[in-house]
Design an enzyme around this catalytic site. Structure first.
Site, short mmCIF file in Angstrom:
data_model
loop_
_atom_site.label_atom_id
_atom_site.label_comp_id
_atom_site.label_asym_id
_atom_site.label_seq_id
_atom_site.Cartn_x
_atom_site.Cartn_y
_atom_site.Cartn_z
N TYR A 136 13.91 -8.89 13.96
CA TYR A 136 13.46 -8.82 14.75
C TYR A 136 13.82 -9.05 16.22
O TYR A 136 14.36 -10.09 16.69
CB TYR A 136 12.43 -10.05 14.44
CG TYR A 136 11.12 -10.64 14.67
CD1 TYR A 136 10.23 -8.87 15.77
CD2 TYR A 136 10.03 -11.46 14.67
CE1 TYR A 136 9.71 -9.55 16.47
CE2 TYR A 136 8.99 -11.27 15.47
CZ TYR A 136 8.59 -10.04 15.94
OH TYR A 136 7.57 -11.06 16.80
N LYS A 164 12.22 -4.29 13.80
CA LYS A 164 10.94 -4.42 13.31
C LYS A 164 10.96 -4.86 15.60
O LYS A 164 11.79 -5.45 15.64
CB LYS A 164 10.26 -5.67 13.88
CG LYS A 164 8.17 -6.01 14.08
CD LYS A 164 7.92 -6.98 13.61
CE LYS A 164 7.06 -7.15 14.49
NZ LYS A 164 6.14 -9.02 14.57
#
Length: 296
Positions: A136, A164
């Site tokens: 992330y 992400k």
């Protein structure tokens, strides 16, 4: 068998009851509604889920409730980020034991680790679990930026298969795909439609907390049906809702919208505060304008 992650995944709110306790019954109903509305995957215990404001017992109960309610219908990734590598390993091992399909892990968010330290961090976690890791990248909250060249190194770690990408630089999607190839599947974090056009295979979305069906449809139009103009039209239609839960109001704004939709999302936990009355009224108007409703 591991699932292939693709599509729009809701980074879920954590509903609280009027006393401020985690509402597991409400969470189960919310989870079931998300699946029935057509969401492609779910991620509890992300930033939108206020994971840093929950006790470990509460985090465990949230993860278990979502996994058990989904019952294999869509993939569930659990947020297991921590400042200490050993703690992130422990949380990831626990998530795997609970039946999670994967974990989403933000970098250590205080120590400002170097590139080598970040590679070691993710390699250590990946060696401890058999489920995939979604890295992330959120420089605004993690205090480090996973640039495409670094992502290429992390992608070489067996098990670090997804990212992400939460910056406003859509060229990051292009460059990660160009540098890492099949070793890393990109999900947009802030930019959904724009990331799809650049080749992202998913979107970890906040707005799908309130509009899972339309957000999922934007992806399907681009990725599956190649109807870019229709997807852009739908995206622009829903842009006011997407923007309403962007920025600092992502938790309070999402909970406000859901409350006006008829779901008892509760209030955010301090230091987050509910929206001021004027902003809350604007959320109520959005709900009316878009005909948003929650129904089990």
């Amino acid at each position: 068998m591991q699932k292939t992650f693709r599509g729009v995944y809701t980074v879920m709110i954590t509903p609280l009851d009027p006393s401020g306790a985690v509402d597991l019954k409400g969470l189960a109903a919310f989870t079931d509604w998300q699946v029935k509305e057509g969401i492609h995957g779910l991620i509890p215990l992300g930033s939108t889920g206020e994971f840093l404001s929950l006790s470990e017992e509460e985090r465990d109960s949230v993860a278990r409730t979502v996994i058990e309610t989904v019952a294999g219908r869509v993939p569930v990734l659990i947020g297991t980020g921590a400042e200490d590598t050993r703690e992130s390993i422990r949380l990831s091992v626990k998530a795997e034991a609970m039946g999670a399909d994967g974990v989403m892990i933000i970098p250590p968010f205080y120590s400002t680790p170097t590139d080598d330290e970040l590679v070691h961090h993710y390699k250590s976690i990946a060696s401890a679990v058999a489920i995939p890791i979604m890295v992330y990248n959120n420089p605004a909250t993690a205090n480090v930026d996973l640039k495409p060249e670094l992502v290429k190194r992390i992608a070489e770690i067996d098990g670090c298969d997804y990212i992400k990408e939460s910056t406003l630089e859509v060229t990051r999607v292009r460059d990660i795909i160009r540098l890492a190839g099949d070793d890393m599947t990109v999900f947009g974090g802030i930019l959904g439609f724009e990331s799809f056009v650049m080749g992202a295979q998913g979107w970890v979305a906040v707005a799908s907390n309130v509009a899972p069906g339309p957000m999922a449809r934007i992806f399907e139009l681009v990725a599956n049906e190649k109807k870019f103009d229709e997807a852009r039209e739908l995206y622009l239609k829903w842009l006011p809702v997407i923007q309403a839960v962007g920025g600092q109001a992502y938790v309070a704004g999402t909970k406000s919208l859901l409350t006006h939709m008829g779901f008892g999302a509760g209030l955010p936990r301090p230091p987050r505060l509910p929206l001021p009355p004027e902003q809350d009224a604007a959320m109520k108007k959005l709900v009316a304008d878009f005909g948003l409703t929650f129904s089990v």
